[in-house]
Design a protein around this motif. Structure first.
Motif, mmCIF file in Angstrom:
data_model
loop_
_atom_site.group_PDB
_atom_site.id
_atom_site.type_symbol
_atom_site.label_atom_id
_atom_site.label_comp_id
_atom_site.label_asym_id
_atom_site.label_seq_id
_atom_site.Cartn_x
_atom_site.Cartn_y
_atom_site.Cartn_z
ATOM 1 N N LEU A 165 63.191 -29.165 -10.777
ATOM 2 C CA LEU A 165 63.056 -29.185 -12.269
ATOM 3 C C LEU A 165 62.215 -30.109 -12.825
ATOM 4 C CD1 LEU A 165 64.124 -27.959 -14.876
ATOM 5 C CD2 LEU A 165 66.116 -29.273 -14.875
ATOM 6 N N THR A 166 62.473 -31.155 -12.503
ATOM 7 C CA THR A 166 61.564 -32.453 -12.617
ATOM 8 C C THR A 166 60.360 -32.256 -12.608
ATOM 9 O OG1 THR A 166 63.381 -34.123 -12.109
ATOM 10 C CG2 THR A 166 61.062 -34.866 -12.281
ATOM 11 N N GLY A 167 59.707 -31.812 -11.268
ATOM 12 C CA GLY A 167 58.133 -31.286 -11.070
ATOM 13 C C GLY A 167 57.954 -30.202 -12.096
ATOM 14 N N ARG A 168 58.509 -29.384 -12.503
ATOM 15 C CA ARG A 168 58.292 -28.120 -13.421
ATOM 16 C C ARG A 168 58.190 -28.695 -14.816
ATOM 17 N NH1 ARG A 168 61.869 -22.619 -13.954
ATOM 18 N NH2 ARG A 168 60.408 -22.109 -12.179
ATOM 19 N N LEU A 169 58.811 -29.637 -15.134
ATOM 20 C CA LEU A 169 58.703 -30.133 -16.406
ATOM 21 C C LEU A 169 57.436 -31.280 -16.464
ATOM 22 C CD1 LEU A 169 62.465 -31.338 -16.936
ATOM 23 C CD2 LEU A 169 61.255 -29.655 -18.425
ATOM 24 N N ALA A 170 57.198 -31.818 -15.369
ATOM 25 C CA ALA A 170 55.951 -32.730 -15.434
ATOM 26 C C ALA A 170 54.767 -31.797 -15.425
ATOM 27 C CB ALA A 170 55.935 -33.337 -14.213
ATOM 28 N N GLU A 171 54.876 -30.685 -14.903
ATOM 29 C CA GLU A 171 53.449 -29.829 -15.214
ATOM 30 C C GLU A 171 53.266 -29.459 -16.915
ATOM 31 O OE1 GLU A 171 54.366 -26.495 -12.805
ATOM 32 O OE2 GLU A 171 53.983 -27.377 -10.983
ATOM 33 N N LEU A 172 54.236 -29.541 -17.617
ATOM 34 C CA LEU A 172 54.220 -29.274 -18.943
ATOM 35 C C LEU A 172 53.986 -30.574 -19.834
ATOM 36 C CD1 LEU A 172 57.165 -26.624 -19.177
ATOM 37 C CD2 LEU A 172 54.767 -25.948 -19.380
ATOM 38 N N GLY A 173 53.830 -31.590 -19.166
ATOM 39 C CA GLY A 173 53.824 -32.978 -19.849
ATOM 40 C C GLY A 173 54.943 -33.565 -20.193
ATOM 41 N N LEU A 174 56.113 -33.385 -19.612
ATOM 42 C CA LEU A 174 57.170 -33.810 -19.838
ATOM 43 C C LEU A 174 57.708 -34.658 -18.713
ATOM 44 C CD1 LEU A 174 58.943 -30.587 -21.001
ATOM 45 C CD2 LEU A 174 58.698 -32.537 -22.608
ATOM 46 N N GLU A 175 57.856 -35.959 -18.931
ATOM 47 C CA GLU A 175 57.992 -36.903 -17.837
ATOM 48 C C GLU A 175 59.149 -37.655 -17.764
ATOM 49 O OE1 GLU A 175 55.852 -37.635 -15.330
ATOM 50 O OE2 GLU A 175 54.275 -36.415 -16.219
ATOM 51 N N ARG A 176 60.108 -37.262 -16.524
ATOM 52 C CA ARG A 176 61.351 -37.944 -16.583
ATOM 53 C C ARG A 176 61.467 -39.301 -16.845
ATOM 54 N NH1 ARG A 176 64.316 -36.887 -10.852
ATOM 55 N NH2 ARG A 176 63.633 -38.960 -10.372
ATOM 56 N N ARG A 177 62.369 -39.678 -17.903
ATOM 57 C CA ARG A 177 62.717 -40.906 -18.347
ATOM 58 C C ARG A 177 64.011 -41.387 -17.767
ATOM 59 N NH1 ARG A 177 63.714 -42.391 -24.434
ATOM 60 N NH2 ARG A 177 61.357 -41.936 -24.779
ATOM 61 N N GLU A 178 65.100 -40.814 -17.656
ATOM 62 C CA GLU A 178 66.288 -40.767 -16.891
ATOM 63 C C GLU A 178 67.129 -39.663 -16.635
ATOM 64 O OE1 GLU A 178 68.040 -42.499 -14.852
ATOM 65 O OE2 GLU A 178 67.906 -44.537 -15.899
ATOM 66 N N TRP A 179 68.172 -39.874 -15.639
ATOM 67 C CA TRP A 179 68.784 -38.972 -15.606
ATOM 68 C C TRP A 179 70.408 -39.408 -15.028
ATOM 69 C CZ3 TRP A 179 71.607 -37.492 -10.896
ATOM 70 C CH2 TRP A 179 70.973 -38.215 -9.633
ATOM 71 N N TYR A 180 71.314 -38.635 -15.348
ATOM 72 C CA TYR A 180 72.925 -38.951 -15.273
ATOM 73 C C TYR A 180 73.617 -37.908 -14.587
ATOM 74 C CZ TYR A 180 71.534 -42.097 -18.832
ATOM 75 O OH TYR A 180 70.645 -43.192 -19.613
ATOM 76 N N GLY A 181 74.597 -38.104 -13.889
ATOM 77 C CA GLY A 181 75.733 -37.225 -13.587
ATOM 78 C C GLY A 181 76.684 -37.059 -14.661
ATOM 79 N N VAL A 182 77.265 -35.753 -14.723
ATOM 80 C CA VAL A 182 78.182 -35.418 -15.643
ATOM 81 C C VAL A 182 79.398 -34.649 -15.227
ATOM 82 C CG1 VAL A 182 78.940 -34.217 -17.913
ATOM 83 C CG2 VAL A 182 76.689 -35.611 -17.741
ATOM 84 N N ARG A 183 80.757 -35.257 -15.437
ATOM 85 C CA ARG A 183 81.636 -34.931 -14.822
ATOM 86 C C ARG A 183 81.990 -35.060 -13.470
ATOM 87 N NH1 ARG A 183 82.545 -29.437 -17.534
ATOM 88 N NH2 ARG A 183 82.512 -28.812 -15.569
ATOM 89 N N VAL A 184 81.425 -36.181 -12.983
ATOM 90 C CA VAL A 184 81.481 -36.550 -11.333
ATOM 91 C C VAL A 184 82.920 -36.532 -10.903
ATOM 92 C CG1 VAL A 184 80.801 -38.092 -9.704
ATOM 93 C CG2 VAL A 184 79.477 -37.986 -11.536
ATOM 94 N N LEU A 185 83.780 -37.309 -11.458
ATOM 95 C CA LEU A 185 85.039 -37.441 -10.926
ATOM 96 C C LEU A 185 86.394 -36.341 -11.475
ATOM 97 C CD1 LEU A 185 85.208 -41.298 -11.655
ATOM 98 C CD2 LEU A 185 84.580 -40.122 -9.408
ATOM 99 N N SER A 186 86.032 -35.732 -12.434
ATOM 100 C CA SER A 186 87.110 -34.721 -12.956
ATOM 101 C C SER A 186 86.879 -33.376 -13.331
ATOM 102 C CB SER A 186 87.223 -35.377 -14.577
ATOM 103 O OG SER A 186 86.246 -35.123 -15.226
ATOM 104 N N ASP A 187 85.616 -32.930 -12.272
ATOM 105 C CA ASP A 187 85.301 -31.615 -12.529
ATOM 106 C C ASP A 187 86.386 -30.856 -11.889
ATOM 107 O OD1 ASP A 187 83.359 -29.674 -12.864
ATOM 108 O OD2 ASP A 187 83.031 -29.550 -10.545
ATOM 109 N N ALA A 188 87.453 -31.180 -11.080
ATOM 110 C CA ALA A 188 88.348 -30.329 -10.448
ATOM 111 C C ALA A 188 89.535 -30.257 -11.149
ATOM 112 C CB ALA A 188 88.699 -30.841 -8.757
#
Length: 231
Positions: A165-188
């Protein structure tokens, strides 16, 4: 609730100062849209569901600048002019597109140079974890080779792998600034579980896990923040 609180915290660290022109694609009941409007942003909330937009509009307070548009996300390109938003949110939407490419391109088009794109997607690199925790070993086995899955509502969906996904976005001029995980511990945790008395501890632990390797890599959801190049 955990998802919305974590996304709010993570997003706040990257937003430019208000007032901002914000587009929320697939806004649902408008939790993020309304929070940003309360901070002085001019928000356009787009969703295909009239019922959800009615709920959003019922919660608009005096002084908030929120424009609700009922339309499918696929129509974004025809509804907005190029470079017309400083911030574009698309949370929990891409997983329902067999090919999210056209929607991603439309969001890149309406985002102004230097603008921020916030995506919340299903993590294709950790797709086996939830069924394994639930004891569904067949689904866990299949998840290693297939990014398609059925969500908790019984709806067919698909996941994204971070680097692809990061590569696909870069092709459109969208550079990854940061990424996070969400609901790592409480997903179950069951959806109908009561809010615990230790909610602050839960959110603090989730926030730390979502920023820390290797925990964030196995999160069920990825919050990806990209900046559009100035050129």
């Amino acid at each position: 609730m955990v998802r919305q609180e974590l996304v709010t915290r993570q997003l706040a660290e990257h937003l430019p100062p208000p007032p901002r022109r914000v587009l929320d694609v697939g806004c649902g009941q408008g939790t993020q849209a309304l929070r940003l409007a309360a901070r002085g942003d001019e928000v356009t909330a787009l969703d295909a569901s009239r019922e959800l937009l009615d709920l959003l509009e019922s919660r608009i307070e005096p002084g908030m600048r929120v424009r609700a548009i009922q339309a499918k996300a696929e129509r974004l390109g025809e509804l907005s002019e190029p470079a017309s938003f400083d911030v574009v949110l698309c949370h929990g939407v891409l997983m329902y597109f067999d090919d999210p490419g056209p929607l991603i391109a439309a969001m890149a088009r309406v985002l102004a140079p230097g603008g921020l794109l916030s995506l919340l997607v299903r993590n294709g690199d950790a797709l086996a974890l939830r069924p394994a925790l639930m004891g569904d070993w067949r689904e866990a086995r299949l998840a290693f080779d297939d990014t398609r899955y059925v969500n908790r509502l019984g709806v067919a969906a698909r996941a994204d792998r971070l680097e692809e996904l990061t590569g696909r976005l870069a092709e459109l001029g969208l550079e990854r600034r940061e990424w996070y995980g969400v609901r790592v511990l409480s997903d179950a945790v069951p959806d109908d579980a009561p809010i615990p008395d230790t909610l602050d501890d839960l959110l603090t632990a989730e926030d730390r896990a979502g920023r820390t390797d290797p925990y964030r890599g196995v999160a069920p959801l990825i919050h990806l923040l990209c900046e559009k190049s100035e050129s």
